[in-house]
Design a protein around this motif. Structure first.
Motif, PDB file in Angstrom:
ATOM      1  N   CYS A   1     -31.651 -75.949  32.918  1.00  0.00           N
ATOM      2  CA  CYS A   1     -33.017 -75.421  32.805  1.00  0.00           C
ATOM      3  C   CYS A   1     -33.077 -73.960  33.259  1.00  0.00           C
ATOM      4  O   CYS A   1     -33.795 -73.145  32.662  1.00  0.00           O
ATOM      5  N   LEU A   2     -32.317 -73.636  34.307  1.00  0.00           N
ATOM      6  CA  LEU A   2     -32.283 -72.261  34.809  1.00  0.00           C
ATOM      7  C   LEU A   2     -31.721 -71.319  33.748  1.00  0.00           C
ATOM      8  O   LEU A   2     -32.265 -70.232  33.509  1.00  0.00           O
ATOM      9  N   ALA A   3     -30.639 -71.747  33.101  1.00  0.00           N
ATOM     10  CA  ALA A   3     -30.042 -70.922  32.043  1.00  0.00           C
ATOM     11  C   ALA A   3     -31.016 -70.734  30.882  1.00  0.00           C
ATOM     12  O   ALA A   3     -31.158 -69.630  30.348  1.00  0.00           O
ATOM     13  N   ALA A   4     -31.716 -71.820  30.500  1.00  0.00           N
ATOM     14  CA  ALA A   4     -32.671 -71.738  29.393  1.00  0.00           C
ATOM     15  C   ALA A   4     -33.828 -70.797  29.722  1.00  0.00           C
ATOM     16  O   ALA A   4     -34.255 -69.995  28.875  1.00  0.00           O
ATOM     17  N   SER A   5     -34.329 -70.882  30.956  1.00  0.00           N
ATOM     18  CA  SER A   5     -35.449 -70.009  31.344  1.00  0.00           C
ATOM     19  C   SER A   5     -35.021 -68.548  31.362  1.00  0.00           C
ATOM     20  O   SER A   5     -35.795 -67.659  30.977  1.00  0.00           O
ATOM     21  N   ARG A   6     -33.805 -68.292  31.796  1.00  0.00           N
ATOM     22  CA  ARG A   6     -33.341 -66.903  31.856  1.00  0.00           C
ATOM     23  C   ARG A   6     -33.022 -66.349  30.477  1.00  0.00           C
ATOM     24  O   ARG A   6     -33.230 -65.158  30.223  1.00  0.00           O
ATOM     25  N   VAL A   7     -32.529 -67.189  29.587  1.00  0.00           N
ATOM     26  CA  VAL A   7     -32.333 -66.752  28.203  1.00  0.00           C
ATOM     27  C   VAL A   7     -33.678 -66.364  27.601  1.00  0.00           C
ATOM     28  O   VAL A   7     -33.807 -65.322  26.931  1.00  0.00           O
ATOM     29  N   SER A   8     -34.699 -67.182  27.860  1.00  0.00           N
ATOM     30  CA  SER A   8     -36.044 -66.892  27.347  1.00  0.00           C
ATOM     31  C   SER A   8     -36.583 -65.600  27.947  1.00  0.00           C
ATOM     32  O   SER A   8     -37.186 -64.773  27.239  1.00  0.00           O
ATOM     33  N   SER A   9     -36.371 -65.408  29.248  1.00  0.00           N
ATOM     34  CA  SER A   9     -36.858 -64.201  29.918  1.00  0.00           C
ATOM     35  C   SER A   9     -36.191 -62.951  29.357  1.00  0.00           C
ATOM     36  O   SER A   9     -36.864 -61.943  29.088  1.00  0.00           O
ATOM     37  N   VAL A  10     -34.888 -63.009  29.152  1.00  0.00           N
ATOM     38  CA  VAL A  10     -34.162 -61.866  28.595  1.00  0.00           C
ATOM     39  C   VAL A  10     -34.633 -61.572  27.172  1.00  0.00           C
ATOM     40  O   VAL A  10     -34.801 -60.406  26.778  1.00  0.00           O
ATOM     41  N   MET A  11     -34.888 -62.640  26.395  1.00  0.00           N
ATOM     42  CA  MET A  11     -35.348 -62.459  25.022  1.00  0.00           C
ATOM     43  C   MET A  11     -36.723 -61.808  24.978  1.00  0.00           C
ATOM     44  O   MET A  11     -36.988 -60.945  24.122  1.00  0.00           O
ATOM     45  N   VAL A  12     -37.611 -62.212  25.891  1.00  0.00           N
ATOM     46  CA  VAL A  12     -38.946 -61.614  25.933  1.00  0.00           C
ATOM     47  C   VAL A  12     -38.848 -60.123  26.231  1.00  0.00           C
ATOM     48  O   VAL A  12     -39.495 -59.288  25.579  1.00  0.00           O
ATOM     49  N   ILE A  13     -38.021 -59.763  27.220  1.00  0.00           N
ATOM     50  CA  ILE A  13     -37.856 -58.352  27.574  1.00  0.00           C
ATOM     51  C   ILE A  13     -37.234 -57.575  26.411  1.00  0.00           C
ATOM     52  O   ILE A  13     -37.636 -56.447  26.114  1.00  0.00           O
ATOM     53  N   PHE A  14     -36.275 -58.205  25.723  1.00  0.00           N
ATOM     54  CA  PHE A  14     -35.623 -57.549  24.585  1.00  0.00           C
ATOM     55  C   PHE A  14     -36.617 -57.306  23.451  1.00  0.00           C
ATOM     56  O   PHE A  14     -36.671 -56.205  22.878  1.00  0.00           O
ATOM     57  N   ILE A  15     -37.418 -58.328  23.130  1.00  0.00           N
ATOM     58  CA  ILE A  15     -38.402 -58.188  22.037  1.00  0.00           C
ATOM     59  C   ILE A  15     -39.444 -57.141  22.396  1.00  0.00           C
ATOM     60  O   ILE A  15     -39.822 -56.302  21.568  1.00  0.00           O
ATOM     61  N   ASP A  16     -39.927 -57.188  23.647  1.00  0.00           N
ATOM     62  CA  ASP A  16     -40.898 -56.191  24.100  1.00  0.00           C
ATOM     63  C   ASP A  16     -40.338 -54.777  23.982  1.00  0.00           C
ATOM     64  O   ASP A  16     -41.005 -53.854  23.490  1.00  0.00           O
ATOM     65  N   ALA A  17     -39.106 -54.600  24.475  1.00  0.00           N
ATOM     66  CA  ALA A  17     -38.494 -53.275  24.469  1.00  0.00           C
ATOM     67  C   ALA A  17     -38.299 -52.765  23.042  1.00  0.00           C
ATOM     68  O   ALA A  17     -38.528 -51.579  22.750  1.00  0.00           O
ATOM     69  N   THR A  18     -37.902 -53.654  22.147  1.00  0.00           N
ATOM     70  CA  THR A  18     -37.680 -53.265  20.754  1.00  0.00           C
ATOM     71  C   THR A  18     -38.982 -52.872  20.069  1.00  0.00           C
ATOM     72  O   THR A  18     -39.054 -51.869  19.350  1.00  0.00           O
ATOM     73  N   ILE A  19     -40.045 -53.682  20.301  1.00  0.00           N
ATOM     74  CA  ILE A  19     -41.334 -53.375  19.685  1.00  0.00           C
ATOM     75  C   ILE A  19     -41.891 -52.059  20.216  1.00  0.00           C
ATOM     76  O   ILE A  19     -42.403 -51.220  19.455  1.00  0.00           O
TER      77      ILE A  19
END
Length: 302
Positions: free
Chosen positions: A50-68
């Motif tokens: 669950c920790l790995a899944a939450s951190r993957v999601s967190s990194v993806m959110v930051i990546f999408i935000d940064a790209t947009i």
């Protein structure tokens, strides 16, 4: 057209995202494969998954935000998009923090030795303690979102209408202070729990070392090593946790005080330090994950 600075930023975004995803995806895959192979999993492995899944999601959110924000910043003129992005990131980051704190509690009760009845009672019911802790974090998260909805402190982080810059300048300090204070309270409980776990583990090590002098045995020596290893893991977590809090403070204050400054994007990238670094610390501190990494590296060298 992207300038040289923009290109450097996008390269950093991609590099940080790939690195952050690499460690967490590896932890998730190893625990998933063990789950499928054995048709069951331990509670601590489930927490790691669950920790790995939450951190993957967190990194993806930051990546999408940064790209947009880099390629299509006009999308963030929509208040709904900016608010939804903030909500998703808060949820994933909170889950990551509380699940990592569960590891601190697990280390404490599995390694430390105290004869106090309350400690023994909690140790015998460790799974229930961790479940209650996670349920409490869920209620605290719900309370946080209810609070920021009731109080007018959401504060437009990205959406700054040019016609309202004067009004924004007049109210920004109050909004920033209110929101950051409420946000920081969310991290107070996991920080104090992790700190208490570290102190109790250290006290257990001192107590064990005092008893070790007259009766030195191999098993007791191995217990000392386990204590020290767990303490190093907790110290690493707390140091990264403090850095993460400072990075969040910096990112939010920069967004509030300098909303139109494009240098903010580099500040937001620092939010990846915690999920990126701590995942590799977990891999190095876990014998199963470390051995799997070594076997994969040896296979790639062939």
């Amino acid at each position: 057209m992207l300038t040289g600075l923009d290109q450097m930023y996008m390269i950093l975004v991609i590099a940080v995202c790939i690195t952050g995803m690499l460690g967490n995806v590896f932890i998730g895959l190893v625990n998933c494969s063990d789950w499928v192979k054995n048709q069951k999993t331990t509670f601590i492995n489930f927490i790691l998954l669950c920790l790995a899944a939450s951190r993957v999601s967190s990194v993806m959110v930051i990546f999408i935000d940064a790209t947009i924000l880099e390629l299509a910043p006009h999308f963030y003129y929509s208040y709904t998009l900016a608010k939804c992005s903030d909500i998703v990131w808060v949820i994933t980051d909170q889950l990551s923090t509380w699940l990592a704190t569960c590891l601190s509690i697990f280390y404490l009760f599995k390694i430390a030795h105290f004869s106090h009845p309350l400690f023994l009672w909690l140790k015998w019911r460790l799974r229930g303690v961790l479940v209650v802790f996670l349920v409490f974090s869920l209620f605290l998260l719900i309370f946080y979102f209810l609070l920021v909805e009731i109080l007018p402190i959401w504060g437009d982080i990205y959406v700054i209408p040019t016609s309202n810059l004067t009004l924004f300048s007049d109210t920004i300090n109050t909004l920033a202070f209110q929101k950051i204070i409420v946000f920081d309270v969310m991290y107070l409980v996991p920080f104090l729990v992790s700190q208490a776990s570290l102190l109790l583990l250290s006290f257990s090590l001192v107590k064990h070392s005092q008893n070790l002098v007259p009766t030195s045995t191999t098993s007791e020596d191995s217990r000392t090593k386990i204590h020290k290893k767990a303490i190093k893991m907790l110290v690493s977590f707390l140091v990264l946790f403090i850095i993460h809090i400072f990075c969040m403070q910096g990112a939010r204050w920069f967004a509030f005080l300098f909303p139109l400054n494009r240098s903010n994007r580099f500040v937001f990238l620092t939010l990846n330090i915690f999920p990126l670094t701590h995942s590799f610390i977990l891999i190095l501190g876990n014998s199963k994950l470390r051995q799997t990494v070594m076997s994969v590296l040896q296979h790639l060298k062939r």
